[in-house]
Write an enzyme that holds these catalytic residues in place. Structure first.
Site, PDB file in Angstrom:
ATOM      1  N   HIS A 161      38.453 -42.396 -30.174  1.00 52.14           N
ATOM      2  CA  HIS A 161      38.106 -41.334 -29.209  1.00 52.14           C
ATOM      3  C   HIS A 161      37.254 -41.849 -28.043  1.00 52.14           C
ATOM      4  CE1 HIS A 161      39.924 -38.275 -31.637  1.00 52.14           C
ATOM      5  NE2 HIS A 161      39.132 -38.522 -32.675  1.00 52.14           N
ATOM      6  N   ASP A 197      45.939 -41.839 -37.060  1.00 52.98           N
ATOM      7  CA  ASP A 197      44.831 -40.928 -37.370  1.00 52.98           C
ATOM      8  C   ASP A 197      45.294 -39.482 -37.104  1.00 52.98           C
ATOM      9  OD1 ASP A 197      41.514 -41.068 -37.536  1.00 52.98           O
ATOM     10  OD2 ASP A 197      42.235 -39.322 -36.406  1.00 52.98           O
ATOM     11  N   HIS A 199      43.848 -37.224 -35.557  1.00 56.24           N
ATOM     12  CA  HIS A 199      43.475 -36.770 -34.217  1.00 56.24           C
ATOM     13  C   HIS A 199      44.046 -37.697 -33.151  1.00 56.24           C
ATOM     14  CE1 HIS A 199      40.282 -35.566 -37.090  1.00 56.24           C
ATOM     15  NE2 HIS A 199      40.420 -34.402 -36.489  1.00 56.24           N
TER      16      HIS A 199
HETATM   17  N1  Q9C Z   1      36.615 -28.016 -36.040  1.00 58.67           N
HETATM   18  C1  Q9C Z   1      37.997 -39.283 -36.054  1.00 58.67           C
HETATM   19  O1  Q9C Z   1      38.750 -38.964 -36.961  1.00 58.67           O
HETATM   20  N2  Q9C Z   1      35.496 -32.542 -35.127  1.00 58.67           N
HETATM   21  N3  Q9C Z   1      37.244 -38.400 -35.398  1.00 58.67           N
HETATM   22  C2  Q9C Z   1      36.610 -31.661 -35.159  1.00 58.67           C
HETATM   23  C3  Q9C Z   1      37.137 -29.235 -35.521  1.00 58.67           C
HETATM   24  C4  Q9C Z   1      35.688 -33.817 -34.497  1.00 58.67           C
HETATM   25  C5  Q9C Z   1      37.299 -37.006 -35.747  1.00 58.67           C
HETATM   26  C6  Q9C Z   1      36.288 -30.405 -35.936  1.00 58.67           C
HETATM   27  C7  Q9C Z   1      36.615 -34.707 -35.282  1.00 58.67           C
HETATM   28  C8  Q9C Z   1      36.604 -36.124 -34.781  1.00 58.67           C
HETATM   29  C9  Q9C Z   1      37.845 -40.712 -35.669  1.00 58.67           C
HETATM   30 ZN    ZN Z   2      40.689 -38.471 -37.020  1.00 60.25          ZN
END
Ligand code: Q9C
Ligand code: ZN
Length: 348
Positions: A161, A197, A199
């Site tokens: 990210h 991943d 996301h």
């Molecule tokens: N309610 C990685 O997997 N929070 N980052 C989302 C939604 C952020 C995840 C929660 C998630 C980031 C590297």
């Molecule tokens: Zn993630």
């Protein structure tokens, strides 16, 4: 050089970055990105008797992140770390949306000049640990260039990210970006990054959006409904020279193994047609059915199948740990993945 084994690169000091809370959907929650994540993975792999060897590494300097991150981002993370006490963590609550001026407030802990969310606190050791994580990736790239074919960088914190000028999503420096940059600088002409991943890796996409030297392919939860919301749509295909070297494959909530593996096949075809010299795999284990922040329903066994498919591409590969938050099951998931990945070595 021993290519009958997977080389695992790690650093035991990652626990120094240990944020306890995050703010998610107007709620203070225990932070998902815990040191136990990589401890569990390491322990499970040792117990599994898979053919691996471990290498504990030390930190490289700041230079390894300078090609892919702005001095402002690096200095901002460093400064907030330096200004924090032993147990103090900071995250902004003011997000300036107009382009910022040169002028910086003294309250850099409160104002977001570079931070995209309230899930990525910075403490005294965050800068150091993020640089260690990037160092794992950098070392992985070096070892791969030296001829080691399969490497797993047990990175923590994750990286995908983090953009050139932005941190967030539990990520501070972009580990995959550091490795890809080093490959290109060392004369590899084409690098493919496959990001599995849950996301979308907005950071990795952004860093290489304009170049045709790095292909970015991502399979992830639909950003209409999932973090990071503002990127990851299928019409983001790259720009300038990089047009066509970015492929997003958002999948719906409820995606199961069958649907996932179909998408993976398409992703792999895109990678094959790009003809990369090396592959970087951003391995999130947060697509799992029991992951607390995932809405896919992949099984433990799915990871073995994902790994076999990726292994069949037969590229020198640097696997980098990204997300994955079902802490008690992460070891199982990683072992399932590497069982599939190393299967041919096991049969020899
Ligand atoms: N309610 C990685 O997997 N929070 N980052 C989302 C939604 C952020 C995840 C929660 C998630 C980031 C590297
Ligand atoms: Zn993630």
């Amino acid at each position: 050089m021993d290519n009958s084994k997977l080389l695992i690169i790690k650093n035991s000091d990652n626990y120094l970055h240990h944020p306890h809370i995050e703010i998610d959907e107007m709620t203070v929650k225990p932070h998902q990105e815990q040191p136990q994540r990589v401890e569990n993975i390491e322990r499970a792999i040792i117990k599994s008797n898979l053919p691996v060897s471990f290498s504990e590494i030390h930190s490289y300097g700041e230079d390894i992140v300078k090609d892919i991150h702005t001095a402002e981002l690096i200095n901002s993370i460093k400064q907030i770390s330096m200004d924090s006490d032993e147990t103090e963590y900071n995250m902004p609550y003011v997000f300036g949306l107009t382009p910022v001026t040169e002028r910086r407030s003294k309250e850099i802990k409160r104002v977001s000049y570079h931070c995209m969310d309230m899930g990525s606190p910075i403490g005294k050791y965050t800068y150091q640990t993020a640089l260690l994580s990037a160092s794992i990736s950098y070392e992985g790239a070096r070892r791969l260039i030296d001829g080691q074919k399969y490497i797993y960088g047990l990175c923590r914190p994750p990286g995908h990210h983090a953009e050139n000028n932005v941190y967030g999503g539990y990520c501070y420096f972009n580990n995959a970006g550091v490795a890809a940059n080093h490959f290109i600088k060392s004369g590899k002409s084409k690098v493919a990054i496959l990001d599995v991943d849950y996301h979308h890796g907005n950071g990795t996409q952004r860093i290489f959006y304009d170049t045709d030297a790095v292909l970015y392919v991502s399979i992830h939860g639909d950003p209409d409904l999932e973090y990071p919301y503002y990127t990851g749509f299928d019409d983001e295909t790259g720009s300038g020279k990089g047009l066509g070297a970015n492929l997003n494959m958002p999948l719906p909530i409820g995606t199961d193994e069958e649907r996932y593996l179909k998408a993976l096949n398409r992703a792999c075809e895109k990678i094959l047609s790009f003809k990369p010299d090396v592959l970087i795999l951003s391995l999130g284990l947060d697509t799992y059915k029991r992951d607390p922040i995932c809405r896919f329903i992949l099984e433990v066994e799915t990871y073995e199948k994902i790994a076999k498919k990726i292994k069949s591409l037969n590229y020198p590969t640097l696997v980098l740990q990204e997300g994955g938050y079902c802490v008690p099951d992460l070891g199982k998931l990683a072992v399932s993945f590497f069982k599939g990945y190393l299967e041919d070595l096991l049969n020899d």
